[in-house]
Design an enzyme around this catalytic site. Structure first.
Site, PDB file in Angstrom:
ATOM      1  N   ARG A  51      41.688  22.939  43.399  1.00 32.18           N
ATOM      2  CA  ARG A  51      42.098  23.215  44.879  1.00 32.18           C
ATOM      3  C   ARG A  51      41.666  24.580  45.298  1.00 32.18           C
ATOM      4  O   ARG A  51      41.311  24.943  46.316  1.00 32.18           O
ATOM      5  CB  ARG A  51      43.654  22.909  45.198  1.00 32.18           C
ATOM      6  N   THR A  52      42.096  25.437  44.568  1.00 34.77           N
ATOM      7  CA  THR A  52      41.988  26.914  45.215  1.00 34.77           C
ATOM      8  C   THR A  52      40.803  27.323  45.194  1.00 34.77           C
ATOM      9  O   THR A  52      40.228  27.793  46.260  1.00 34.77           O
ATOM     10  CB  THR A  52      42.953  27.795  44.054  1.00 34.77           C
ATOM     11  N   LYS A  80      31.107  38.116  27.067  1.00 38.71           N
ATOM     12  CA  LYS A  80      30.465  39.040  26.253  1.00 38.71           C
ATOM     13  C   LYS A  80      31.228  40.297  26.070  1.00 38.71           C
ATOM     14  O   LYS A  80      30.869  41.394  25.527  1.00 38.71           O
ATOM     15  CB  LYS A  80      28.949  39.521  26.783  1.00 38.71           C
ATOM     16  N   ARG A 101      40.945  34.283  40.056  1.00 42.93           N
ATOM     17  CA  ARG A 101      41.953  33.578  39.206  1.00 42.93           C
ATOM     18  C   ARG A 101      41.837  34.113  37.885  1.00 42.93           C
ATOM     19  O   ARG A 101      40.592  34.106  37.459  1.00 42.93           O
ATOM     20  CB  ARG A 101      41.793  32.112  39.532  1.00 42.93           C
ATOM     21  N   HIS A 129      51.008  33.345  42.703  1.00 50.41           N
ATOM     22  CA  HIS A 129      49.898  32.816  43.315  1.00 50.41           C
ATOM     23  C   HIS A 129      50.024  32.722  44.907  1.00 50.41           C
ATOM     24  O   HIS A 129      50.417  31.704  45.627  1.00 50.41           O
ATOM     25  CB  HIS A 129      49.973  31.116  43.098  1.00 50.41           C
TER      26      HIS A 129
HETATM   27  N1   CP Z   1      47.289  24.356  43.538  1.00 51.61           N
HETATM   28  C1   CP Z   1      46.513  25.013  42.522  1.00 51.61           C
HETATM   29  O1   CP Z   1      46.416  26.132  42.339  1.00 51.61           O
HETATM   30  O2   CP Z   1      45.591  23.896  42.088  1.00 51.61           O
HETATM   31  P1   CP Z   1      44.421  24.187  41.378  1.00 51.61           P
HETATM   32  O3   CP Z   1      44.793  24.843  39.999  1.00 51.61           O
HETATM   33  O4   CP Z   1      43.684  22.993  41.339  1.00 51.61           O
HETATM   34  O5   CP Z   1      43.605  25.538  42.084  1.00 51.61           O
END
Ligand code: CP
Length: 307
Positions: A51-52, A80, A101, A129
């Site tokens: 999703r993100t 590396k 991320r 998040h």
């Molecule tokens: N909600 C969320 O962070 O989903 P993903 O891990 O799929 O990005």
């Protein structure tokens, strides 16, 4: 230049403007379809995501911009041994804004210190998040009509669930918020969050292991999966993973207008027989994630559009 590393990086007024912009984009997306022409978003994902990452990419494409990036540490020069600081210095030449991320708490903050483009934290370890929080806030505001005076139940892995930590930090800014924290004892929210946020701000909350008893009191139920990837011991994960399963029968205990949110991915904690219940809004929530990320990209790039 502004980054988004913590959900609290936006003031309440900035947050309110951003949610209003997201709602305007949601109702008139065509107005925004060329706003980012010539702009590039880099998605630097050192951890898996559906999703993100894809909603960020969809957001930039919807705005007329372009995207580039990597979807795992293994497919980048991190494999590396390249540092996050060096990586972001280089990416700053290639893109106008980036979403990162990383499995290590604080990595996007380090990146922001070495970056000449806005850095968005797209999830750092078990910490924060913030763009999921923006998604959650937009979902609640759009579907409930307000963000104050709500009793929110968080259920599942409240220890490692970074979406829970971020949303608690955001919701305490709204008047008369109450929390019911439903988890096994081993997966309660971290002590720092209780002491530095809930206790320090005198936010009413209770901790329980009883989902059924909590359900009738809730305006929002925020379900979470047990975060397998953050456990040191597989036996503990297996013992705890199915502690709470929301199903059709349990939904009968809830208010008629309670909303069920989940950041997804779902594993086993919400039975698929709940999906058709109008109170189950987790797929709508994933859709709102695109519009709020469009609003965030515009805001951090300083692009203004007449509403
Ligand atoms: N909600 C969320 O962070 O989903 P993903 O891990 O799929 O990005």
């Amino acid at each position: 230049m502004k980054h988004l590393i913590s959900p609290l990086d936006l003031s309440p007024d900035e947050l309110s403007d951003l949610l209003a912009l997201a709602e305007d984009i949601y109702s008139s997306p065509e107005k925004y379809s060329h706003c980012c022409q010539g702009k590039k978003l880099a998605t630097l994902f050192y951890e898996p995501s559906t999703r993100t990452r894809l909603s960020f990419e969809a957001a930039m494409l919807n705005l007329g911009g372009s995207v580039l990036g990597f979807s795992s540490a293994d497919s980048s020069s991190a494999a590396k041994g390249e540092s996050v600081a060096d990586t972001i210095r280089v990416i700053s030449f290639y893109a106008d804004i980036c979403a990162m991320r990383h499995p290590k708490e604080g990595a996007p903050l380090v990146a922001s210190m070495h970056s000449s483009i806005p850095v968005i934290n797209a999830g750092d370890g078990g910490h924060n998040h913030p763009t999921q929080t923006l998604t959650d806030l937009l979902t609640i505001k759009n579907l409930k009509g307000h963000l104050d005076g709500l009793t929110i139940g968080f259920c599942g892995d409240l220890k490692f669930g970074r979406t829970v930590h971020s949303l608690i930090n955001a919701m305490v800014r709204y008047p008369n918020t109450r929390f019911i924290l439903i988890s096994p004892k081993e997966l309660q929210i971290p002590a720092y969050l209780k002491e530095e946020t809930l206790d320090a701000l005198h936010i009413p909350y209770e901790e329980t292991t009883n989902l059924e008893a909590a359900l009738p009191k809730l305006d929002i139920l925020y379900m979470t999966r047990v975060q397998k990837e953050r456990f040191f011991n597989e036996e503990d994960y297996i013992r705890l993973k199915d502690t709470f399963i929301l199903d059709k029968q349990k939904m009968q205990l809830a208010k008629d207008d309670m909303l069920v949110l989940h950041p997804l991915p779902r594993v086993n904690e919400i039975s698929t027989d709940v999906d058709d219940d109008p109170r189950a809004v987790y797929f709508k929530q994933a859709n709102f994630g695109v519009y709020v990320r469009m609003a965030l990209i515009l805001t951090l790039l300083g692009i203004k559009v007449e509403k």
